[in-house]
Design a protein around this motif. Structure first.
Motif, PDB file in Angstrom:
ATOM      1  N   SER B  82      46.754  18.046  31.966  1.00  0.00           N
ATOM      2  CA  SER B  82      48.215  18.047  31.970  1.00  0.00           C
ATOM      3  C   SER B  82      48.757  16.622  31.866  1.00  0.00           C
ATOM      4  O   SER B  82      49.700  16.356  31.119  1.00  0.00           O
ATOM      5  CB  SER B  82      48.704  18.715  33.248  1.00  0.00           C
ATOM      6  N   ALA B  83      48.150  15.698  32.616  1.00  0.00           N
ATOM      7  CA  ALA B  83      48.607  14.301  32.574  1.00  0.00           C
ATOM      8  C   ALA B  83      48.305  13.668  31.207  1.00  0.00           C
ATOM      9  O   ALA B  83      49.062  12.842  30.713  1.00  0.00           O
ATOM     10  CB  ALA B  83      47.917  13.505  33.676  1.00  0.00           C
ATOM     11  N   ALA B  84      47.212  14.099  30.585  1.00  0.00           N
ATOM     12  CA  ALA B  84      46.800  13.461  29.327  1.00  0.00           C
ATOM     13  C   ALA B  84      47.562  13.987  28.114  1.00  0.00           C
ATOM     14  O   ALA B  84      47.994  13.211  27.259  1.00  0.00           O
ATOM     15  CB  ALA B  84      45.296  13.657  29.125  1.00  0.00           C
ATOM     16  N   VAL B  85      47.700  15.300  27.993  1.00  0.00           N
ATOM     17  CA  VAL B  85      48.280  15.836  26.751  1.00  0.00           C
ATOM     18  C   VAL B  85      49.533  16.689  26.963  1.00  0.00           C
ATOM     19  O   VAL B  85      50.077  17.242  26.016  1.00  0.00           O
ATOM     20  CB  VAL B  85      47.232  16.672  25.961  1.00  0.00           C
ATOM     21  N   GLY B  86      50.023  16.764  28.193  1.00  0.00           N
ATOM     22  CA  GLY B  86      51.160  17.630  28.500  1.00  0.00           C
ATOM     23  C   GLY B  86      52.444  17.260  27.777  1.00  0.00           C
ATOM     24  O   GLY B  86      53.303  18.098  27.571  1.00  0.00           O
ATOM     25  N   ARG B  87      52.569  15.982  27.346  1.00  0.00           N
ATOM     26  CA  ARG B  87      53.859  15.561  26.764  1.00  0.00           C
ATOM     27  C   ARG B  87      54.070  16.035  25.329  1.00  0.00           C
ATOM     28  O   ARG B  87      55.174  15.986  24.801  1.00  0.00           O
ATOM     29  CB  ARG B  87      53.968  14.042  26.828  1.00  0.00           C
ATOM     30  N   VAL B  88      52.981  16.468  24.667  1.00  0.00           N
ATOM     31  CA  VAL B  88      53.104  16.960  23.285  1.00  0.00           C
ATOM     32  C   VAL B  88      53.969  18.212  23.285  1.00  0.00           C
ATOM     33  O   VAL B  88      54.042  18.922  24.288  1.00  0.00           O
ATOM     34  CB  VAL B  88      51.695  17.305  22.723  1.00  0.00           C
ATOM     35  N   ARG B  89      54.607  18.504  22.136  1.00  0.00           N
ATOM     36  CA  ARG B  89      55.432  19.731  22.066  1.00  0.00           C
ATOM     37  C   ARG B  89      54.577  20.953  22.321  1.00  0.00           C
ATOM     38  O   ARG B  89      53.486  21.068  21.780  1.00  0.00           O
ATOM     39  CB  ARG B  89      56.078  19.836  20.680  1.00  0.00           C
ATOM     40  N   SER B 208      49.529   5.592  35.801  1.00  0.00           N
ATOM     41  CA  SER B 208      48.843   5.611  37.104  1.00  0.00           C
ATOM     42  C   SER B 208      48.476   7.037  37.505  1.00  0.00           C
ATOM     43  O   SER B 208      47.382   7.295  38.018  1.00  0.00           O
ATOM     44  CB  SER B 208      49.709   4.952  38.170  1.00  0.00           C
ATOM     45  N   ALA B 209      49.403   7.986  37.214  1.00  0.00           N
ATOM     46  CA  ALA B 209      49.109   9.400  37.542  1.00  0.00           C
ATOM     47  C   ALA B 209      47.934   9.894  36.711  1.00  0.00           C
ATOM     48  O   ALA B 209      47.089  10.663  37.198  1.00  0.00           O
ATOM     49  CB  ALA B 209      50.337  10.256  37.276  1.00  0.00           C
ATOM     50  N   LEU B 210      47.890   9.426  35.455  1.00  0.00           N
ATOM     51  CA  LEU B 210      46.785   9.830  34.569  1.00  0.00           C
ATOM     52  C   LEU B 210      45.451   9.320  35.118  1.00  0.00           C
ATOM     53  O   LEU B 210      44.455  10.058  35.177  1.00  0.00           O
ATOM     54  CB  LEU B 210      47.027   9.292  33.158  1.00  0.00           C
ATOM     55  N   ILE B 211      45.456   8.040  35.544  1.00  0.00           N
ATOM     56  CA  ILE B 211      44.215   7.449  36.069  1.00  0.00           C
ATOM     57  C   ILE B 211      43.782   8.153  37.365  1.00  0.00           C
ATOM     58  O   ILE B 211      42.609   8.465  37.565  1.00  0.00           O
ATOM     59  CB  ILE B 211      44.397   5.927  36.298  1.00  0.00           C
ATOM     60  N   ILE B 212      44.781   8.447  38.225  1.00  0.00           N
ATOM     61  CA  ILE B 212      44.456   9.124  39.499  1.00  0.00           C
ATOM     62  C   ILE B 212      43.866  10.519  39.230  1.00  0.00           C
ATOM     63  O   ILE B 212      42.850  10.907  39.821  1.00  0.00           O
ATOM     64  CB  ILE B 212      45.712   9.236  40.398  1.00  0.00           C
ATOM     65  N   SER B 213      44.491  11.256  38.299  1.00  0.00           N
ATOM     66  CA  SER B 213      43.980  12.607  38.036  1.00  0.00           C
ATOM     67  C   SER B 213      42.595  12.536  37.380  1.00  0.00           C
ATOM     68  O   SER B 213      41.746  13.418  37.622  1.00  0.00           O
ATOM     69  CB  SER B 213      44.945  13.421  37.168  1.00  0.00           C
ATOM     70  N   PHE B 214      42.359  11.492  36.598  1.00  0.00           N
ATOM     71  CA  PHE B 214      41.024  11.330  36.005  1.00  0.00           C
ATOM     72  C   PHE B 214      39.985  11.053  37.096  1.00  0.00           C
ATOM     73  O   PHE B 214      38.904  11.648  37.105  1.00  0.00           O
ATOM     74  CB  PHE B 214      41.041  10.187  34.973  1.00  0.00           C
TER      75      PHE B 214
END
Lengths: 177, 426
Positions: B82-89, B208-214
């Motif tokens: 979700s943090a990595a690719v969630g922003r795509v349409r 930072s959220a992306l790194i934490i979730s990773f």
């Protein structure tokens, strides 16, 4: 994961009237699953020990491989027998369930007969294998090969028992109706 | 006549709804009796079919998959995706596909994928305004990646059903590119449908959220690295890797994530025993069945029949694909792998196909069968979670089928897609 190998739903489990005899049979099936579960955990631990022994102790426990091959037969047969009671085996039901009641009932009987017959042959031939292999040891662990064939007898007998009960209960239900 | 008894009893068993394993087993017993062959040979084959060292990996993979389901790994993988690719349409569609790629790669089971990720993602997608049919369709079709991306216990079944001459390691590696291609094709299909339906993307949560979730998902992801890495490096056999992966999964879910308590552990053991026994009894019975298939030269009979239709390898390969697809729609995957491999593999090899490539094609075809009616376990589970009727989901699923079919054709007619990577590694 059935996969089932991938079908795991309980959709086929029929609701049974819970008489003491039913509870007894459910108890047997549950016991089979518990024994198989303990064996599964033991299997994983022994393999952990195998890797540890080989790379850390430099002393590979050679009994692990052969004993695992025997244990997996027990897990399979006990789980398969319990699967007959719990109606959780993989099957194709949509043809039968799409038919009117009479042919559907007849097909259910035939389906149970398939299980009964196969269980009978499994128990009979399993016993034959047990008796044939009494003096043949399994390499590395020294137990008789008969121990490997014994689960076929247990599974066969339980399959016949569970499927015969299914047939009788269905007949009684039909008579009540 | 013997062949008629074999297939007659088998199909009778299937039609009346008998368990597939016992339909296969009784068909073999009936034929043994008819041919006057000693019956104990058949049961000896059942026994030796179960007692195979490489098959021991199957309970370990299934157990590891169950632990992930009950121990919190799937939740963390979804957060990472979700943090990595969630922003795509149509972002949650992309999250769904990429989560399947990560989770399927670890658990190796399509149904586990649908139950684990579907129960998290489908309700969230519906809540955010996505249609239920879209949520279900993306979830069920992307779950197929789990049977192609290593480690996959179905590949072990295939290697055993093929007679043991195929390297499981090579099969694992061969599944990587087709699996990733499937996910990419599904992501494109999900994006196009999302644009057409006007779904929006999710706000980017920040680096930072992306790194934490990773970091949170990393211990779970390491399960796949351990299993596949152990095999590829040659340090561990597939079976030992499976056991090691299961032990690692217990440690991660119990001690690192602290979500595996006694009850979920018991549940994982119960499900693992149940699935293992159902698959393994099928393996044993199929072993006796395939002995008779070889006795009656069934692969040769099928080759002759196909040659009567066409001698063009491209046409034959298409026919094999269609046959597998059709069978996959009505029967379970494990049963089909065990019954069809001894029949179809010699035919495919006679027409110049590599057994590794055929294995991947078989996985993809039968995987597609898991999300098609009338017998599609993934489709059933997905529809139940999404609370929609199967007909409703199937009406709009075709863009996803099409995406998978395109990849299937590419893998069938371009051997390099599945065979290049194994060539580099081994």
């Amino acid at each position: 994961m059935s996969s089932y190998s991938d079908q795991l739903s309980d959709q086929d489990v029929e609701t049974r009237p819970q008489s003491p005899f039913d509870r007894f049979l459910d108890g047997i099936a549950h016991f089979c699953i518990i024994v198989a579960g303990v064996m599964m955990v033991f299997l994983i631990i022994t393999f952990g020990w195998l890797v540890f022994g080989r790379y850390v102790l430099n002393d590979t426990p050679t009994w692990v491989e052969q004993s695992s091959l025997v244990i997996v037969v027990y897990i399979t047969c006990l789980g398969a027998a319990a699967g007959v009671r719990n109606n959780s085996h993989l099957s194709i039901d949509f043809v039968r369930e799409g038919l009117p009641q009479l042919p559907r009932e007849i097909m259910r009987y035939i389906s149970d007969l398939f299980v009964t017959c196969f269980g009978f042959f499994m128990a009979w031939q399993g016993w034959h294998l047990v008796m044939e292999n009494l003096s043949r040891p399994i390499p590395m662990i020294g137990f008789s090969e008969s121990w490997r064939a014994a689960p076929l007898v247990i599974c066969g007998v339980l399959m016949v028992l569970f499927s015969c009960v299914n047939i009788v209960q269905r007949m009684l239900k039909l008579r009540e109706v | 006549m013997g062949l008629m008894i074999l297939f007659g009893l088998f199909f009778l068993g299937l039609i009346v709804g008998a368990p597939v394993a016992f339909a296969v087993g009784l068909a073999a017993v009936g034929t043994f009796l008819y041919e006057g062959l000693p019956l104990f040979v058949g049961f000896q084959r059942i026994l030796s079919g179960i007692s195979v060292f490489s098959l021991l990996a199957i309970p370990f993979f299934i157990f590891a998959g169950e632990l992930m389901l009950h121990g919190g790994i799937s939740t963390r993988l979804v957060r990472l995706a979700s943090a990595a690719v969630g922003r795509v349409r149509g972002g949650l569609g992309m999250v769904n596909v990429s989560s399947s790629m990560l989770f399927g790669g670890i658990s190796g089971s399509a149904v586990a994928d649908v139950s684990a990720l579907g129960s998290i993602l489908i309700p969230v997608m519906k809540e955010k305004g996505y249609d239920a049919d879209y949520a279900v369709n993306v979830t069920v079709t992307s779950s197929i990646a789990g049977v192609v991306i290593p480690p996959s216990h179905n590949m072990i079944l295939y290697a055993v059903a093929a007679g043991g001459g195929i390297s499981i390691t090579q099969l694992f590696i061969a599944g990587i590119v087709p699996g990733v291609l499937m996910c990419l094709a599904l992501a494109v299909a999900a994006y196009i449908v999302a644009v057409k339906r006007g779904y929006k993307g999710e706000p980017f949560p920040g680096w930072s959220a992306l790194i934490i979730s990773f970091a949170a998902a990393l211990p779970g992801l390491m399960t796949a690295v351990i299993i596949v890495g152990g095999v590829l490096s040659g340090i561990l056999t597939v079976t030992e890797s499976g056991a090691f992966g299961a032990i690692y999964a217990i440690v991660v879910t119990g001690l690192v994530y602290r979500e595996l308590r006694w009850e979920p552990f018991k549940q994982a053991v119960y499900q693992a025993v149940r699935t293992t026994s159902l698959v393994m009894i099928l393996v044993g019975c199929a072993s006796a069945f395939s002995y008779l298939l070889a006795l009656y030269s069934v692969p040769q009979l099928l080759t002759d029949t196909l040659l009567n239709i066409s001698d063009n390898p491209y046409v034959i390969l298409l026919l094999l694909n269609l046959l597998l697809l059709g069978l996959g729609m009505i029967m379970d995957m494990a049963a089909l792998i065990l019954i069809c491999t001894p029949i179809f593999l010699p035919v495919a090899m006679q027409f110049g196909m590599d057994p590794i490539q055929f294995g991947i094609i078989m996985m993809m075809n039968l995987g597609l069968g898991l999300c098609t009616p009338p017998v599609g376990a993934c489709l059933f589970v997905g529809s139940v979670i999404g609370k929609i009727k199967i007909e409703h989901a199937v009406r709009t699923i075709w863009p996803f089928y099409l995406a998978l079919f395109v990849v299937l054709m590419l893998v069938t007619y371009v051997p390099a897609i599945s065979l290049t990577l194994p060539g580099y590694f081994l």
